[in-house]
Design a protein around this motif. Structure first.
Motif, PDB file in Angstrom:
ATOM      1  N   LYS A  32     -76.248  39.738  20.178  1.00 24.08           N
ATOM      2  CA  LYS A  32     -76.634  40.856  21.028  1.00 24.08           C
ATOM      3  C   LYS A  32     -77.949  40.581  21.735  1.00 24.08           C
ATOM      4  N   LEU A  47     -69.852  47.399  22.559  1.00 22.66           N
ATOM      5  CA  LEU A  47     -70.256  46.847  23.851  1.00 22.66           C
ATOM      6  C   LEU A  47     -69.639  47.591  25.021  1.00 22.66           C
ATOM      7  N   TYR A  48     -68.407  48.023  24.856  1.00 18.78           N
ATOM      8  CA  TYR A  48     -67.707  48.648  25.986  1.00 18.78           C
ATOM      9  C   TYR A  48     -66.753  49.705  25.480  1.00 18.78           C
ATOM     10  N   LYS A  98     -78.612  39.567  30.400  1.00 22.63           N
ATOM     11  CA  LYS A  98     -78.566  40.691  31.336  1.00 22.63           C
ATOM     12  C   LYS A  98     -79.886  40.861  32.074  1.00 22.63           C
ATOM     13  N   GLN A 110     -77.295  38.272  24.607  1.00 23.76           N
ATOM     14  CA  GLN A 110     -76.696  38.982  25.728  1.00 23.76           C
ATOM     15  C   GLN A 110     -77.736  39.817  26.474  1.00 23.76           C
ATOM     16  N   ASN A 111     -78.631  40.472  25.748  1.00 23.60           N
ATOM     17  CA  ASN A 111     -79.677  41.267  26.400  1.00 23.60           C
ATOM     18  C   ASN A 111     -80.570  40.382  27.268  1.00 23.60           C
ATOM     19  N   SER A 127     -69.007  43.732  33.217  1.00 23.31           N
ATOM     20  CA  SER A 127     -70.454  43.936  33.276  1.00 23.31           C
ATOM     21  C   SER A 127     -71.034  44.269  31.910  1.00 23.31           C
ATOM     22  N   ASN A 128     -70.210  44.717  30.962  1.00 19.97           N
ATOM     23  CA  ASN A 128     -70.685  45.080  29.628  1.00 19.97           C
ATOM     24  C   ASN A 128     -70.479  43.982  28.588  1.00 19.97           C
ATOM     25  N   ARG A 187     -66.004  46.901  35.409  1.00 18.72           N
ATOM     26  CA  ARG A 187     -66.845  47.636  34.473  1.00 18.72           C
ATOM     27  C   ARG A 187     -66.836  46.967  33.093  1.00 18.72           C
ATOM     28  N   ASP A 209     -74.693  51.431  18.439  1.00 17.87           N
ATOM     29  CA  ASP A 209     -74.687  51.039  19.846  1.00 17.87           C
ATOM     30  C   ASP A 209     -74.706  49.530  20.032  1.00 17.87           C
ATOM     31  N   HIS A 267     -67.969  53.952  29.923  1.00 16.92           N
ATOM     32  CA  HIS A 267     -68.479  53.007  30.911  1.00 16.92           C
ATOM     33  C   HIS A 267     -67.623  52.939  32.170  1.00 16.92           C
TER      34      HIS A 267
END
Length: 538
Positions: free
Chosen positions: A487, A316-317, A494, A490-491, A331-332, A328, A312, A322
């Motif tokens: 990652k 990412l997309y 977000k 990015q988290n 946003s990912n 969409r 996962d 998604h």
């Protein structure tokens, strides 16, 4: 041991040179430890049988991802260890001394050009076939690594050779997690074999690339053209041998730790699950073979993952999960600052068939940085890929730098006289992109390489022609190859954006509790009597 005893005596110039060559690869300490572990303390030599056992590779009933199941392949692996020892490690006085051990390592895994490494691979493959009792059409003019090779290969030979390299890599990368008698997983690599066939052999136009029996395809691939194909399409293929030798020597040093393993990666492989993704194990490995930069290790992790569905943090997309569309997608992937692999699957009509039969193909792009909302091209480097039904790599040409274009609907602008296209593109120029994905992710347009000076020329899809090809998108995947750090960044991004959004949604109800103080009443009073004097509260 042989290495320590050699220092007590006069070191010969040959030994000093071999140790220097081994040290240049960074493996001299490992070689000393493995020689001490494998050698007999009495004779200070390694027996032929012990070294063959060290490189012995055997799997029963491999798990095949593709319908191609040559019966000879498991028996070919049985002869791999003896072939490596017979070719490179010469026995003297009943065993292999320290000098012979060094000499064999340098001959097989020392610093050398990629072409010489590929020659060594072909020599191992040809001798293993001979030990198996199968004929080979390869002829070597001498025993030197850089000797000239004559002859040809069949598509079935290419399949066996590539699977042999995969098996070596699979073995040493999973030995810590799998039992000695664990299953070998063999990915579907028909796209790689067909790439070699189309590049090296003379095939007629009736060859159906979407439904081709590799084992039944009897065309000759001249070995010179095959080596040229490998240098451009799979330059890291020869690294599989080096990693195998290093891994097996390392396992001989830490053999006692191997029995403590409890998990089997190979047992968790689900070919059905992996086929649901565009990035299958075989396609990931093809991209790895064509990668010579820092993302190759992340791609290799995806190759050898027991279940790609479970990765996962890398996926990412995915449009089917998604939702389709640029919003969409954005946003990912927004906030991910690292290399990204984008795969696009599409269906197009075959204009060469009377029944207008649709053909499914997959193309891809690799970027070295995350996506940005711009109305012009950007980027520092990248690759384009033809992935299915045949595989090809299109690296930067060095002429232009139109690597990536990603543009959303502009905000705050009512009218533009010359609006820029909204979507994602790779190569070419604005309105003449080599690959263009519309904002709904419904259509993808692939143009001829003449429109593009950023990436190397070549057809991204079979029988592309000069005219632009517009096809219906069935799936889009984006894989993050920046590792755990990218990652995590990015988290964090977000979470910060979610916090800002939540703060903007909140309304302080106490401010509007009194009607006389509300902005709505003030506006209504101004509309009723705009000249009315308002008393200012002090």
């Amino acid at each position: 041991m042989g290495a320590s005893s050699s220092t007590e005596q006069t070191v010969s110039p040959e030994q000093r040179e071999l140790e220097s060559l081994a040290a240049s690869t960074g493996t001299l300490p490992l070689l000393r430890k493995s020689f001490s572990k494998l050698s007999d303390p009495q004779t200070n030599t390694i027996s032929i049988q012990s070294l063959q056992q060290c490189f012995y590779l055997s799997y029963e009933d491999p798990v095949y991802e593709s319908p191609q199941k040559p019966e000879s392949f498991p028996r070919l692996l049985d002869h791999l260890g003896t072939t490596i020892v017979d070719l490179f490690f010469m026995s003297e006085k009943g065993g292999i001394n320290w000098l012979g051990f060094l000499r064999g390592y340098v001959k097989s895994c020392g610093r050398m050009s990629t072409s010489m490494s590929l020659n060594i691979l072909l020599r191992i493959f040809a001798m293993a076939l001979e030990k198996l009792g199968l004929s080979s059409k390869l002829e070597f003019e001498s025993n030197d690594a850089d000797c000239k090779i004559n002859g040809s290969l069949l598509p079935s030979d290419v399949l066996l050779l590539l699977w042999m390299c995969w098996s070596m890599l699979w073995n040493v990368r999973t030995w810590k997690f799998s039992e000695r008698k664990g299953k070998l997983f063999l990915p579907d690599i028909n796209h790689l074999v067909l790439s070699a066939v189309v590049s090296c052999a003379e095939v007629n136009s009736s060859l159906d690339l979407w439904d081709c029996d590799i084992l039944g395809l009897h065309v000759q691939l001249p070995v010179g053209k095959f080596l040229a194909w490998a240098l451009t399409t799979a330059p890291t293929l020869s690294d599989c041998l080096t990693q195998f030798v290093h891994g097996r020597l390392q396992s001989s040093v830490t053999a006692e730790d191997e029995s403590g393993s409890s998990q089997s990666i190979s047992g968790d492989i689900s070919s059905t699950a992996s086929q649901a993704l565009l990035l299958t194990h075989g396609r990931a490995w093809a991209i790895f073979l064509g990668s010579t930069n820092n993302i190759s290790e992340e791609i290799l992790k995806a190759c050898l993952a027991g279940d790609l569905i479970g990765t996962d943090e890398k996926l990412l997309y995915r449009s089917s999960a998604h939702g389709k569309g640029l919003n969409r997608f954005w946003s990912n992937v927004e906030g991910y600052h690292g290399p990204l692999l984008i795969l696009i699957s599409a269906n197009s009509e075959d204009v060469h068939q009377d029944n207008s039969k649709t053909k499914k193909w997959i193309i891809g792009a690799l970027t070295q940085q995350g996506f940005e909302n711009r109305d012009k091209f950007y980027g520092s480097s990248g690759n384009l890929y033809a992935i299915s039904p045949i595989f090809h790599v299109f690296s930067p040409s060095g002429k232009e730098k139109n690597f990536v274009y990603s543009h959303l609907h502009p905000t705050g602008k009512v009218y533009e006289s010359h609006p820029k296209p909204v979507g994602i593109a790779f190569g070419g120029n604005i309105t003449n992109e080599r690959i263009f994905i519309d904002e709904d992710f419904a259509k993808v347009t692939v143009r001829h390489h003449a429109m593009d000076k950023t990436y190397q020329p070549g057809s991204l899809i079979p029988i592309q022609g000069f005219l632009a090809v517009e096809a219906s998108i069935t799936e889009v995947e984006v894989w993050g190859l920046g590792g755990r750090t990218a990652k995590e960044v990015q988290n964090s991004y977000k979470k910060r954006e979610e916090l800002f959004t939540e703060q903007r949604r909140k309304v302080d109800l106490k401010t509007f509790a009194n009607w006389d103080d509300s902005p709505e009443k003030m506006m209504m009073d101004m509309m009723a009597d705009p000249n009315r004097v308002q008393r200012e509260d002090r």
